[in-house]
Design a protein around this motif. Structure first.
Motif: not given
Ligand SMILES: O=C(O)C(=O)C[C@H](O)[C@H](O)COP(=O)(O)O
Length: 217
Positions: A169-172, A175, A214
């Motif tokens: 997802s955008l959050s991981n 990484t 992003k």
């Protein structure tokens, strides 16, 4: 399409995976949404589209999306040689599979379809490498061990690059993208089913644009 070698297939999938940081993984249930969905993602900055063969109209969706400007459309969830034939006939420019079998790889090479085949362990990645596939999908990414697992594979297997997919997802995503052996990630989060059902193309474009701006490979 003319037969393709594993080396050329790998080269082509690397090129495709370098076009954008995220490959949207799409489930198209309603053919009337296909073109608008594709256009929203492309306008948001994600030109590489994976349409999974998980719905009745998936092949028609590949056909419709293949006619859009500036997109590169592939078929996901390839399991059988017939899936490969159908995907090529629909206009798919690449294929994606959750795992890999010799039968599926042979079919893709015979049909000229560059395959992004899935691996979830060192042994699976090495088996694909033996067949000449240096660009692979890492699936199911989060469930199989996530970024730590891929990071661990980078030292012994630096010749293999991955597109992690499954739970990304955008959050991981960043990484994964920060790892030296990751070219792009795949995920369905940029095209959520509720937004597609509601034909909320502004929302899809916004999600694609957030990912495209992003995230950096
Ligand atoms: O069927 C295939 O060939 C696939 O590509 C499987 C997909 O990669 C995942 O289903 C996407 O996972 P999420 O982003 O967590 O929804």
């Amino acid at each position: 399409m003319a037969r393709i070698s594993a080396q050329d297939a790998s080269k082509r999938t690397v090129e495709i995976c370098e076009l954008a940081p995220v490959v949207p993984v799409l489930i198209v249930e309603d053919i009337t949404t296909a073109a608008d969905l594709g256009n929203a993602l492309i306008a948001g900055g994600l030109p590489v589209l994976e349409v999974t063969l998980r719905s009745e109209c998936a092949l028609d969706a590949i056909k419709a999306m293949s006619e859009l400007d500036c997109g590169v459309v592939g078929a996901g969830t390839l399991i059988t040689p017939q899936d490969v034939k159908n995907a090529v006939a629909a206009g798919a420019k690449f294929g994606v599979s959750p795992g890999a079998t010799d039968i599926l790889i042979d079919a893709c090479e015979a049909e000229g379809l560059p395959l992004l085949a899935g691996a979830a362990s060192a042994t699976e990645a090495m088996r694909l490498l033996e067949r000449g596939y240096t660009m692979q999908k890492f699936f199911p990414a989060e469930a199989a061990g996530g970024a730590p697992l891929l990071k661990s594979l980078a030292s012994p297997l630096p010749q293999i690059s991955f597109c992690p997919t499954g739970g990304v997802s955008l959050s991981n995503a960043q990484t994964y993208l920060d790892l030296p052996n990751v070219r792009c990630v795949g995920g369905s989060w940029v095209a959520p089913s509720d937004a597609i059902k509601a034909k909320d193309w502004a929302k899809v474009q916004e999600l694609a644009s957030a990912a495209a701006t992003k995230l950096h490979a």
